[in-house]
Design a protein around this motif. Sequence first.
Motif: not given
Length: 450
Positions: A8-11, A23-27, A30-36, A147-153
């Motif tokens: 997930a790319i958070v802008i 919230q995306l990372l608190k749990t 595995p295999h979840v990453r966030v670029t802020l 930067i490529t990702g599966t979702t952008a917010v």
Amino acid sequence: MGPEGRHAIVIGGGASGVLLAYQLLKTNTPHVRVTLIEKRPEIGRGLAFHAGNPEHLLNVRVTNMSALPDDPEHFWNWLCARPGGPLCPDPYCFVPRQTYGDYLADLIAPLMSADPTRGLTIVRGECATIRENPSDVAVTLADGTCITGTTAVLATGHDAAAPLLAGHAEPWASPTDAGIDTNATVLILGSGLSMVDYVLSLLRHGHQGRIVAVSRRGLLPRAHRRVDPMRFAESEIPFGAEIGPLLRWFRHRVEMHVAEGGDWRGAIDAIRPFTQRLWHELPLSSRRRFLEHARAWWDVHRHRTAPEVEARIAEALATRRLTIIAGKLTIIAPNPGGAIVRYRRRGQSDTSELQVGAIVDCTGIVRDPGASTNPAVRSLLDDGLARIDPLRIGIDVTRECAIVNRDGSPSRRLYAVGPLTRAAFWEIIAVPDIRQQCAELAARLGNHSL
């Protein structure tokens, strides 16, 4: 979810972006990453919580400012664990905004990872364009990085207004940095919470000249009191009603509460859990009438100041350091001393004239996304990946926060949170509302392939 994981790319790295990333990372899935992505040097600050005047207090009590909807004491416990203590005697108090910025930075710090395939990565830069492809999203920064990702917010928060005229002072800059003469007459546009903050900044920096605030109605924010909220039964609220009957019902309930010895603040606080549903079910014509005729009164009662801030402003008014004018500017004519300003008082036809040394625009954030100078927002609008809502107060999103494109189709990869989504949610500028929105969106994204 593909074997390559979810990204997930958070802008935007202000409060909205930090709350969503957490919230995306608190749990620790595995295999979840966030670029802020954030252009400012510090994460969690934004316009609201930047390190500035320590007299700029939160407008919400500590007890309501936890970043975590399922842990209401989290912020208070964080304050109590600091070396200097909690700064105030109990959770029903107001602390400096820069302290809350420290809290958000501490919240996100443990999630940062040296492993680029998981955890949180912070990228310093400005998002220039966003593209949605069949299998991913591509975000390009101003320096050309892609930067490529599966979702952008989009979590870009409040969009600051463009300068009214060359040389005017920015409301978030200190008077000293803006070069304001301490003896000059300062004109502030707006009489809301931003005006209150700037008056405090002027007084802190030893300003001796006149301070004049002009707004359409000349309304000042009310202050908080230690009161208990009344209780509304959901069944008694006229959901779906036109704005006229709805407001008449609400005024009647407030008057009943006050007649029984209650405080109007208790009624305002009691309706808050239902405001998003009320807005959602309000006919479009009623939303328009509310924005035009009732919004200013709602804002000054709903978005209140700390009692100690109220006292400072009352003193400034009593000593005539500060003057509030209900009226409208007609002409701003720059001159060597600053500008000659002509204005018309509310209800009058004659104009008055004032020589000012500085003008500070505190009318707030950009309310029309079409006037946004944010390149990420502009990119989506220009490419048809987003559209402005009919009232022009935000971009069009679904109740699930998916961005709606020019043709009316919701995206499966582009989302938005925070103030940008006010068209759908209305009450979405304060942390208690945004934290819930971010938790719900993170849960939805976690249940589906990002």
